[in-house]
Design a protein around this motif. Structure first.
Motif, mmCIF file in Angstrom:
data_model
loop_
_atom_site.group_PDB
_atom_site.id
_atom_site.type_symbol
_atom_site.label_atom_id
_atom_site.label_comp_id
_atom_site.label_asym_id
_atom_site.label_seq_id
_atom_site.Cartn_x
_atom_site.Cartn_y
_atom_site.Cartn_z
ATOM 1 N N ASP A 33 0.678 -1.093 0.089
ATOM 2 C CA ASP A 33 -0.015 -0.100 -0.134
ATOM 3 C C ASP A 33 0.935 1.243 -0.180
ATOM 4 N N CYS A 34 0.355 2.212 -0.515
ATOM 5 C CA CYS A 34 1.088 3.660 -0.441
ATOM 6 C C CYS A 34 0.082 4.724 -0.523
ATOM 7 N N VAL A 35 -0.154 5.568 0.461
ATOM 8 C CA VAL A 35 -1.158 6.623 0.414
ATOM 9 C C VAL A 35 -0.558 7.872 0.716
ATOM 10 N N PRO A 36 -1.163 9.072 0.218
ATOM 11 C CA PRO A 36 -0.579 10.327 0.570
ATOM 12 C C PRO A 36 -0.694 10.613 2.118
ATOM 13 N N ARG A 37 0.374 11.208 2.300
ATOM 14 C CA ARG A 37 0.575 11.584 3.840
ATOM 15 C C ARG A 37 -0.237 12.944 4.314
ATOM 16 N N PRO A 38 -1.221 13.141 5.117
ATOM 17 C CA PRO A 38 -1.802 14.402 5.322
ATOM 18 C C PRO A 38 -0.708 15.174 6.008
#
Length: 290
Positions: A33-38
Motif C-alpha cells: 500500500d502507499c497513500v498520501p500523507r496528510p
C-alpha cells in the motif's frame, strides 16, 4: 536542506539493512500500500498536498511560447479517498531568486530542499480551474546499494535500481533487485502522487507518501531453475506485466570509473537505453522464460 555535495536531490528512507542478504541474492520488494500523507499544518488538517516544478532541467524551460524562460512551481491538493483520487491545483508561482540560510543566492532551482521566502513570490490562485489530474501514488526511487561506491548520487539509476521514475511502482507492484552488498541496504523515496511516462517539465507531482511494504529474500543457492536466476537488473512485476528498464549505462559506476557520477550526465542516450532494454528483455524471454 540538501547537503549540496552532489549526492542527488531526493528525500529517501534508508538504507535499511536486510538480515541475511548477501551478494548474489535477489531481494523482492512488494508494495502492499502507499497513500498520501496528510499535512502536519493544523490549518490544513486531513488534507494532502503535492508540488510540481517546471524547472530549468525540464523541457518546458527552453521551449516556451514567445521564448520566455521561467521556472514555475504549482501546488496541488491531493485527494486519495477512493471517491475522487485526483490532484487539483491550488496555486502556482514563478521562481524568483532565493537566498538560502548560508547567504547564497539561487537564481534557479539548483539545490534540493531550497526554502522559499513567499514574501518575494506572487501566487496565482486562478490556475488550471476545472482541471483534475488522476493520481497513481508511486515511488520514483527504490533500490539497493551498489558495490562500487559508498556514497551514491541518487539521480542516475543503475543495475541496483534507484531513480527509475516508473509510475507502475505503486500499490500492488513487485520489484526484484540483485543484491550486491551485505545487508542489501534498501532505500526508498522520491514519492509521487502522479506522473506520466516521463518528467517532461522537470518533476512529477511530488508529495509525501506512507507505504506498507514486504521484503522477501531469495538466496543465491535457491535461484537455479527459477524466474530469478541470473537476475542482474531491476525487474518489475505487476498483475499483468513483466517490465524491464533500459539505462544508458547499466552500471555507470563500474563502467565509467572514479568520475562516473559526474560523467554519466554527458553520456545519457535514448538509443543506448533502448538497446539496454532490448538486451534485458531478450535475455528474460530466452533465458528465464525459455
Amino acid at each position: 536542506m540538501g547537503s549540496g555535495d552532489s549526492q542527488g536531490g531526493h528525500i529517501l528512507t534508508g538504507p535499511v539493512h536486510v538480515r541475511g542478504a548477501e551478494p548474489g541474492d535477489v531481494l523482492e520488494m512488494r508494495i502492499l500500500d502507499c497513500v498520501p500523507r496528510p499535512s502536519a499544518n493544523p490549518d490544513f488538517a486531513g488534507k494532502s498536498f503535492g508540488s510540481n516544478a517546471a524547472a530549468w532541467w525540464g523541457y518546458h524551460y527552453n521551449d516556451m511560447l514567445g521564448g520566455a524562460k521561467r521556472e514555475v512551481i504549482t501546488i496541488y491538493q491531493v485527494d486519495a479517498t477512493g471517491d475522487k483520487s485526483w490532484a487539483e491545483a491550488v496555486c502556482n508561482f514563478k521562481w524568483v531568486p532565493q537566498t538560502d540560510p548560508f547567504g547564497v543566492t539561487h537564481p534557479t532551482i539548483d539545490h534540493p530542499g531550497m526554502p522559499v521566502d513567499h514574501a518575494l513570490t506572487d501566487r496565482n490562485y486562478d490556475v488550471l480551474k476545472g482541471i483534475r489530474i488522476p493520481i497513481r501514488p508511486h515511488f520514483g526511487t527504490l533500490g539497493v546499494a551498489p558495490a562500487e561506491a559508498d556514497f551514491v548520487d541518487s539521480v542516475p539509476p543503475s543495475y541496483t535500481g534507484g531513480n527509475v521514475d516508473n509510475w507502475r511502482i505503486g500499490k500492488g507492484a513487485i520489484m526484484y533487485y540483485p543484491v550486491s552488498v551485505e545487508g542489501a541496504l534498501r532505500s526508498v523515496g522520491d514519492p509521487h502522487a502522479s506522473q506520466g511516462d516521463s518528467e517532461l517539465c522537470g518533476t512529477a507531482i511530488e508529495c509525501s507518501l506512507t507505504a506498507t511494504s514486504q521484503l522477501i529474500l531469495h538466496k543465491k543457492a535457491d535461484l537455479a531453475g527459477t524466474s530469478l536466476e541470473e537476475m542482474d537488473h531491476p525487474m518489475l512485476e505487476t498483475q499483468t506485466e513483466w517490465v524491464v528498464h533500459g539505462f544508458s549505462v547499466p552500471n555507470c559506476l563500474g563502467a565509467l570509473g572514479a568520475t562516473a557520477q559526474a560523467d554519466i550526465y554527458g553520456k545519457s542516450s535514448v538509443d543506448d537505453a533502448m538497446r539496454d532494454a532490448f538486451r534485458k528483455m531478450r535475455k528474460f524471454l530466452m533465458t528465464t522464460k525459455g
